[in-house]
Design a protein around this motif. Structure first.
Motif, mmCIF file in Angstrom:
data_model
loop_
_atom_site.group_PDB
_atom_site.id
_atom_site.type_symbol
_atom_site.label_atom_id
_atom_site.label_comp_id
_atom_site.label_asym_id
_atom_site.label_seq_id
_atom_site.Cartn_x
_atom_site.Cartn_y
_atom_site.Cartn_z
ATOM 1 N N GLY A 41 74.584 -19.383 -11.405
ATOM 2 C CA GLY A 41 74.786 -20.828 -11.424
ATOM 3 C C GLY A 41 73.557 -21.627 -11.788
ATOM 4 O O GLY A 41 73.671 -22.688 -12.420
ATOM 5 N N ALA A 110 83.710 -24.603 -4.258
ATOM 6 C CA ALA A 110 82.443 -24.557 -4.995
ATOM 7 C C ALA A 110 81.239 -24.567 -4.057
ATOM 8 O O ALA A 110 80.223 -23.924 -4.321
ATOM 9 C CB ALA A 110 82.375 -25.736 -5.968
ATOM 10 N N ASP A 111 81.336 -25.298 -2.954
ATOM 11 C CA ASP A 111 80.242 -25.390 -1.993
ATOM 12 C C ASP A 111 80.513 -24.587 -0.731
ATOM 13 O O ASP A 111 79.798 -24.734 0.263
ATOM 14 C CB ASP A 111 79.984 -26.853 -1.633
#
Length: 529
Positions: A41, A110-111
């Motif tokens: 990422g 995503a988090d």
């Protein structure tokens, strides 16, 4: 991603270690003893730029071990994983993974902030479509090379302490077969000498947490290669079964028509090849299993040694096991008495909880009953029934956790066999997990069991059991108090009657004139009894 593309990607990647992350399995990382790969990422080690984690020194437990392993510095698995690495990614918050690129079990998004609980279901309650999809996923795992991991084909010493890496690619299913083998293999002492009384996944407190982590990681890998984030392992409830109900071509493979030790050609499991089943051969060569094919799956259910395992486990035996309040006891190995873990694992009698290694109960009974590849510890995961079986064993562990509600501190912190103390890292997992981290309810790890969710009497009984157990423990005191109270009450009653009789015999001149009291109508007698 198609198998062709997957094969291409694996072909251009550098060869690397088995249970280790591919990105760390090279001479440079082994000599530096560091495994802190970049997260895709942001390209930084452990996703540090995105505050997902950072590269940190490993903190090893210093708690004393039990006496079962009298050596030091002879096995790569001691103080895991320090022989190979002393720095790895330490992830923050709900992030997880060898590069902090994944979410902890039970989280998504995503988090990694979204809580999620998946349900493992009884294999016989799956629809035909769901069951066929599960079987197809197993076959896909058997034919798909692992993207992130491969296997070590030599010890650290045989690799010249990291300067000559010895590794091999492996498919996803066999990766987990190999990891189960590696955790339970004998210690190679040189020459033809080995030490057999060692196992980092069995015969000690870590048995249940280790297999819980194993199944979660296996589930996660299937989710990755299929893209099916809802996938969960089904379980087989084998209580009171008269025969192997899943041993049909519709499920896990029926019996071969002419060779009872093989699977029916009508099952695609009949074409599977096993690995890591020849422990004596590896020991004599002082070598590790290198995942070479060693023949078909063997299984002849029910034709086992009846003197050791006369039948499959019963509901009554499971209930007795669940009644045991001690997770671990005594030497904390297969000789432990009144230990829930040892009884469920199968080294203690499921009717008395007394250790009896000449018999195989509960978990062990199922392995012996299968009478084939499942019956040999190191290679038992070759048979796909393994995951169904251990999912149900894990559900019994979950019932015990819900019934007795132990604190994490109940798990032994010291003096357990090597690798099994609470703060020891589990062999051979990277990223690192401690035994104690999986001594918690399954819902905290993101999964539940279908039969534990249903509002049946069993669930209500499990809710009441902690209180019933406390009542059982104080029952002798309650009985004693009742007896003493009864004796005291009888004495007081006798005294009261004697006093009353004496008052009646007293002359009228000296009797108190109660009838003349103005409070007479408001007076009442209270029984001391």
């Amino acid at each position: 991603m198609s198998l062709l593309v997957m094969g291409f990607l694996l072909g251009i990647l550098q060869p690397c270690m088995g249970q280790f992350p591919r990105a760390c399995a090279n001479t440079e990382n082994l000599l530096r003893k560091e495994c802190c790969p970049p997260w895709d990422g942001d390209g930084s080690p452990c996703g540090q730029l995105s505050r997902r984690g950072s590269c940190q020194s490993i903190l090893l437990s210093q708690a004393p071990l039990g006496p079962q392993f009298p050596f030091s510095g002879v096995d790569d698995r001691e103080d895991w994983p320090s022989v190979f690495y002393n720095r790895t990614c330490q992830c923050r918050g709900n992030f997880m993974g060898f590069n902090c690129g994944e979410c902890k079990f039970g989280f998504s998004g995503a988090d990694c902030t979204q809580r999620r609980v998946r349900t493992r279901r009884n294999i016989f309650r799956l629809s035909t479509r769901e069951k066929d999809k599960f079987l197809a996923y197993l076959n896909l795992a058997k034919s798909t090379p692992s993207r992130d991991y491969v296997i070590a084909t030599g010890t650290y010493a045989q690799m010249n302490n990291g300067s000559n890496p010895m590794f091999r690619n492996i498919n996803v299913y066999d990766l987990f077969v190999w990891m189960h083998y590696y955790a339970s293999r004998d210690t190679l002492l040189g020459g033809t000498n080995v030490w057999r009384d060692i196992d980092f996944a069995h015969e000690a407190p870590g048995f249940l947490p280790w297999h819980r982590a194993f199944l979660l990681l296996w589930e996660r890998e299937i989710q990755k290669i299929t893209g099916d984030e809802d996938f969960t392992i089904p379980y087989w409830d084998w209580r009171d079964a008269a025969f192997c109900e899943v041993c049909t071509n519709e499920y896990m493979g029926g019996r071969h028509p002419t060779n009872p030790n093989l699977l029916s050609p009508a099952s695609f499991f009949s074409s599977w090849q096993v690995i890591c089943t020849r422990s004596e051969e590896y020991n004599s060569q002082q070598a590790l299993c290198n995942a070479t094919s060693e023949g078909p799956i063997l299984r002849n259910p029910g034709n086992n040694d009846k003197s050791r395992t006369p039948r499959l486990p019963s509901s009554a035996e499971v209930e007795f096991c669940l009644s045991l309040s001690q997770y671990e006891s005594g030497t904390m190995d297969k000789m432990a008495n009144y230990s829930f873990r040892n009884t469920l694992e199968g080294f203690a009698d499921p009717r008395t909880a007394i250790s009896n290694i000449s018999q195989s109960g509960l978990h062990n009974a199922l392995h012996i009953y299968m009478n084939g590849s499942m019956s040999q510890v190191q290679g038992s995961a070759n048979d796909p029934i393994f995951v169904l079986h251990h999912a149900f064993v894990d559900s019994i562990f979950e019932r015990w956790l819900r019934r007795h509600r132990p604190l994490r501190e109940i798990y032994p912190a010291a003096n357990a066999p090597i690798g099994h103390n609470r703060e020891n890292y589990m062999v051979p997992f990277i990223p690192l997990y401690r035994n104690g981290e999986f001594f918690i309810p399954s819902r905290e790890l993101g999964y539940d069991y279908q039969y534990l969710e249903e509002p049946e009497f069993g669930s209500f009984q499990d809710f009441l059991m902690p209180y019933l157990e406390q009542a059982r423990q104080i029952w002798p005191w309650l009985v004693g108090a009742a007896v003493i109270g009864g004796v005291i009450a009888a004495l007081l009653t006798g005294i009261a009657l004697a006093c009353r009789k004496k008052r009646r015999e007293t002359s009228p001149e000296i009797q108190p004139l109660l009838t003349e009291s103005e409070d007479y109508n408001n007076m009442s007698y209270q029984s001391h009894l």
